[in-house]
Design a protein around this motif. Structure first.
Motif, PDB file in Angstrom:
ATOM      1  N   VAL A 152      96.212 -25.487 -97.047  1.00  0.00           N
ATOM      2  CA  VAL A 152      97.286 -25.399 -96.061  1.00  0.00           C
ATOM      3  C   VAL A 152      98.613 -25.791 -96.703  1.00  0.00           C
ATOM      4  CG1 VAL A 152      98.144 -26.348 -93.881  1.00  0.00           C
ATOM      5  CG2 VAL A 152      95.730 -25.748 -94.113  1.00  0.00           C
ATOM      6  N   ASP A 153      98.609 -26.800 -97.581  1.00  0.00           N
ATOM      7  CA  ASP A 153      99.826 -27.214 -98.280  1.00  0.00           C
ATOM      8  C   ASP A 153     100.370 -26.096 -99.166  1.00  0.00           C
ATOM      9  OD1 ASP A 153      99.770 -29.710 -97.112  1.00  0.00           O
ATOM     10  OD2 ASP A 153      98.808 -30.676 -98.826  1.00  0.00           O
ATOM     11  N   HIS A 154      99.487 -25.359 -99.808  1.00  0.00           N
ATOM     12  CA  HIS A 154      99.909 -24.244-100.656  1.00  0.00           C
ATOM     13  C   HIS A 154     100.574 -23.167 -99.794  1.00  0.00           C
ATOM     14  CE1 HIS A 154      96.316 -25.607-103.282  1.00  0.00           C
ATOM     15  NE2 HIS A 154      97.410 -26.276-103.603  1.00  0.00           N
ATOM     16  N   PHE A 155      99.968 -22.887 -98.629  1.00  0.00           N
ATOM     17  CA  PHE A 155     100.569 -21.895 -97.749  1.00  0.00           C
ATOM     18  C   PHE A 155     101.929 -22.363 -97.232  1.00  0.00           C
ATOM     19  CE2 PHE A 155     101.165 -19.870 -93.568  1.00  0.00           C
ATOM     20  CZ  PHE A 155     101.305 -18.567 -94.017  1.00  0.00           C
ATOM     21  N   GLN A 156     102.081 -23.649 -96.981  1.00  0.00           N
ATOM     22  CA  GLN A 156     103.382 -24.175 -96.563  1.00  0.00           C
ATOM     23  C   GLN A 156     104.419 -23.965 -97.659  1.00  0.00           C
ATOM     24  OE1 GLN A 156     104.230 -25.186 -93.528  1.00  0.00           O
ATOM     25  NE2 GLN A 156     102.148 -24.716 -92.883  1.00  0.00           N
ATOM     26  N   ALA A 157     104.005 -24.104 -98.912  1.00  0.00           N
ATOM     27  CA  ALA A 157     104.919 -23.863-100.038  1.00  0.00           C
ATOM     28  C   ALA A 157     105.309 -22.382-100.090  1.00  0.00           C
ATOM     29  CB  ALA A 157     104.274 -24.300-101.353  1.00  0.00           C
ATOM     30  N   VAL A 158     104.366 -21.479 -99.834  1.00  0.00           N
ATOM     31  CA  VAL A 158     104.665 -20.049 -99.800  1.00  0.00           C
ATOM     32  C   VAL A 158     105.654 -19.758 -98.675  1.00  0.00           C
ATOM     33  CG1 VAL A 158     103.701 -17.748 -99.327  1.00  0.00           C
ATOM     34  CG2 VAL A 158     102.509 -19.306-100.876  1.00  0.00           C
ATOM     35  N   LYS A 159     105.439 -20.379 -97.529  1.00  0.00           N
ATOM     36  CA  LYS A 159     106.362 -20.182 -96.408  1.00  0.00           C
ATOM     37  C   LYS A 159     107.767 -20.656 -96.761  1.00  0.00           C
ATOM     38  CE  LYS A 159     105.227 -21.254 -92.207  1.00  0.00           C
ATOM     39  NZ  LYS A 159     104.607 -21.863 -91.012  1.00  0.00           N
ATOM     40  N   ARG A 160     107.867 -21.765 -97.483  1.00  0.00           N
ATOM     41  CA  ARG A 160     109.193 -22.250 -97.876  1.00  0.00           C
ATOM     42  C   ARG A 160     109.876 -21.249 -98.813  1.00  0.00           C
ATOM     43  NH1 ARG A 160     112.246 -27.304 -98.328  1.00  0.00           N
ATOM     44  NH2 ARG A 160     113.842 -26.908 -99.899  1.00  0.00           N
ATOM     45  N   ILE A 161     109.106 -20.672 -99.736  1.00  0.00           N
ATOM     46  CA  ILE A 161     109.683 -19.659-100.626  1.00  0.00           C
ATOM     47  C   ILE A 161     110.202 -18.491 -99.789  1.00  0.00           C
ATOM     48  CG2 ILE A 161     109.222 -18.023-102.489  1.00  0.00           C
ATOM     49  CD1 ILE A 161     107.048 -20.029-103.474  1.00  0.00           C
ATOM     50  N   LEU A 162     109.424 -18.061 -98.810  1.00  0.00           N
ATOM     51  CA  LEU A 162     109.842 -16.958 -97.952  1.00  0.00           C
ATOM     52  C   LEU A 162     111.092 -17.311 -97.151  1.00  0.00           C
ATOM     53  CD1 LEU A 162     106.340 -15.762 -96.739  1.00  0.00           C
ATOM     54  CD2 LEU A 162     107.919 -14.487 -98.202  1.00  0.00           C
TER      55      LEU A 162
END
Length: 176
Positions: free
Chosen positions: A76-86
């Motif tokens: 979930v933390d990795h996906f949050q990082a992807v969302k921040r990039i987006l």
């Protein structure tokens, strides 16, 4: 690539996201442990699309490289990082490379390394940028292939990689 970024944000349903000034949080240290993200295909699809965007967006290279290291088992933390990039991409859709005529054909290279950045493997991350005058020609952010014993060794390896790449750009009769 602005249209590609727009389409990516539309697909991720993030066109109306608030903007952030950096693609990763300053204190972001992603690790392999944590609550597993439920949709592997979604994560991989977004990261793959971001990887394609780095062709003309060197400002995303390090962040996308970081989240790409967790494609096998994202949390979930990795996906949050992807969302921040987006979210960052949402505010910078118009960013990209421009090339201009240069009066000085000097080739310049810069490198940096982050010693033992990966807490799982203790491998360092390095990056470089090569310019012809004011025009960015080549860039990368990668994890080093071996574990460095010191920050000095890590920086030396990054610089050695840069010198090798510069030798490809500069004619052999000139010195770097």
């Amino acid at each position: 690539m602005a249209k590609y970024a727009h389409d990516l944000l539309s697909r991720a349903m993030m066109l109306e996201a608030n903007h952030v000034s950096t693609p990763l949080a300053a204190v972001s240290h992603l690790v392999s442990s944590g609550e597993a993200y439920s949709d592997l295909t979604h994560y991989r699809s977004l990261v793959g699309a971001l990887q394609y965007l780095t062709i003309t967006r060197p400002d995303l290279s390090y962040a996308v490289n970081t989240v790409s290291q967790f494609l096998q088992a994202p949390t979930v933390d990795h996906f949050q990082a992807v969302k921040r990039i987006l979210i960052y991409v949402c505010g910078t859709q118009h960013f990209g490379l421009t090339f201009r005529r240069t009066s000085s054909p000097a080739v310049l290279g810069y490198s940096d390394a982050d010693w033992a950045r990966c807490t799982d493997t203790r491998r360092s991350t390095y990056g470089y940028a090569i310019f012809l005058g004011d025009n960015l020609l080549s860039w990368s952010a990668k994890k080093q292939s071996t574990v460095a014993r010191s920050s000095c060794e890590s920086e030396y390896r990054a610089m050695a990689t840069l010198f090798f790449l510069l030798s490809l750009f500069v004619p052999h009769h000139l010195q770097i």
